[in-house]
Design an enzyme around this catalytic site. Sequence first.
Site, PDB file in Angstrom:
ATOM      1  N   SER A  38      43.323  16.676   6.949  1.00  0.00           N
ATOM      2  CA  SER A  38      44.293  16.786   5.869  1.00  0.00           C
ATOM      3  C   SER A  38      43.744  17.700   4.797  1.00  0.00           C
ATOM      4  CB  SER A  38      44.588  15.407   5.275  1.00  0.00           C
ATOM      5  OG  SER A  38      43.499  15.011   4.464  1.00  0.00           O
ATOM      6  N   LYS A  39      44.688  18.208   4.010  1.00  0.00           N
ATOM      7  CA  LYS A  39      44.285  19.079   2.904  1.00  0.00           C
ATOM      8  C   LYS A  39      43.307  18.357   2.015  1.00  0.00           C
ATOM      9  CE  LYS A  39      48.673  21.278   2.658  1.00  0.00           C
ATOM     10  NZ  LYS A  39      49.939  21.410   1.997  1.00  0.00           N
ATOM     11  N   ARG A  40      43.615  17.065   1.810  1.00  0.00           N
ATOM     12  CA  ARG A  40      42.788  16.301   0.870  1.00  0.00           C
ATOM     13  C   ARG A  40      41.351  16.189   1.369  1.00  0.00           C
ATOM     14  NH1 ARG A  40      47.446  13.338   1.038  1.00  0.00           N
ATOM     15  NH2 ARG A  40      48.766  13.747  -0.757  1.00  0.00           N
TER      16      ARG A  40
END
Length: 479
Positions: free
Chosen positions: A248-250
């Site tokens: 994920s981007k996070r």
Amino acid sequence: MRTRFAPSPTGPLHVGSVRTALFSWLAARHAGGEFVLRIEDTDQERYIPGSEALILETLQWLGLEWDEGPEVDGPHGPYIQSLRTEMYREHAEILVQRGAAYWCTCTAERLAAMRDEQRRRSEPTRYDRRCLTRQDEVDAERSAGMPAVLRLRMPDGTTEWDDLVRGAVSFDNADIDDQVLLKSDGFPTYHLAVVVDDHLMRISHVIRSDEWIPSTPKHLALYAAFEWTPPRFVHVPAVLGADGLKLSKRRGARNVLDYGEMGYLPSAIVNAMALLGWSSGSDEELFTQSQLCERFTLERIHPAPAVFDPARLDHLNGQHIRLLPAEALVEALEYHLPGSSKDTRRSLVPMLRDRMVTLADAATLADPLLHEWDWDDAIEFPPRKVDAATARAVIDACIDSVQHGGLGDLDAMRERIKAAAENTGAKPRDAFRALYVAVLGTPAGLPVLESMAFIGAERSLERLRTARQRLNVRKIPAS
Ligand code: GLU
């Protein structure tokens, strides 16, 4: 078939989101349908400037061209949600009229207190519908200028749908919150906008990540309230990293464009992404883009999470490099061999082609051919498994052969060196490693005789003589 990819401009695209885009694109191409690109930028707080441009660039680089969307436009535009706010408000009005949505003036403080209380009682946190039962008061409050949101009145009963990947999915509506559809600034939330747009853009198959499954009952409630036929839902499995956690981007998943800088070909990335959750039904793994378009069907997507394996991408990248026509490889290497001429790259390509995993390997492999290198003590010479006598014999044979025959007949030269190695009782394969170190500074690399032909007789002889001298120096016992 009409599919869409609907990214939010919250940063560059990573492997997980590109895989979703690819499945939507492939499904449309396979069916001869249309692929729509829509930018979902209603969440101003998560907006990261510049992301739209990165998204378009990534899709273009991968060859996932869209039939309708930003830059190309189309009959159902605009394709950027912030330019469609009027449409969402009009549709919100229809929901209010039909009793499918209601206004809510609860303050942030009240909602926070309500949730705290629900948590304390170990209940799921969701709106308690206080405003639903006092709509006259709410109307008066709104007229007096009090900020309000519009909420979906989630109907009673259950919601079921036949997901193309998951099969039958069902939710008890009692477990689903009355979702905010319009925020107090009049902007729609994702849930209202996605339904209105998928309908108005005539999307037949909503292909998206399975993290949206819990939102789908809300969307189906909206389709029912508008009296629209819902699209088919195709919830594709998550992509996990090698650590088993979701990419994920996070969690800092890599921008897909970075793979280009690292020397991966778009065709290899597309191939590797296609295998994340989809299989052709055979053992084959190597597919070009057009083969994928031919073979891809949504029915062959598996519901289990897919693991992104960088080793598989490496393997496929090497194979896609070897599928490229020579001249395309000459072009592709320009970035990785900066300052090299086309002719230089043309002579390098036959040597490089079978030895590269990424295009970036070209720089390392070709370095000793393009630049002079210095001996240092870290270079083991003669290399392991080669004694000094053998090293001397092959280097002498090589020097002699270049001096007398030049570099025109590499096969003859190879035979001559082999014979010299065998005379000393060494295995030619081992003995050749001495030659590699002498010419390239490393015991492996590009084919050594071809490398000599590339750098020419003069430079070859210079390197061979320097190496030969080192063998002499070594012979002198330390006193
Ligand atoms: N804008 C949403 C996202 O970026 C799209 C979800 C959907 O495809 O419905 O995840």
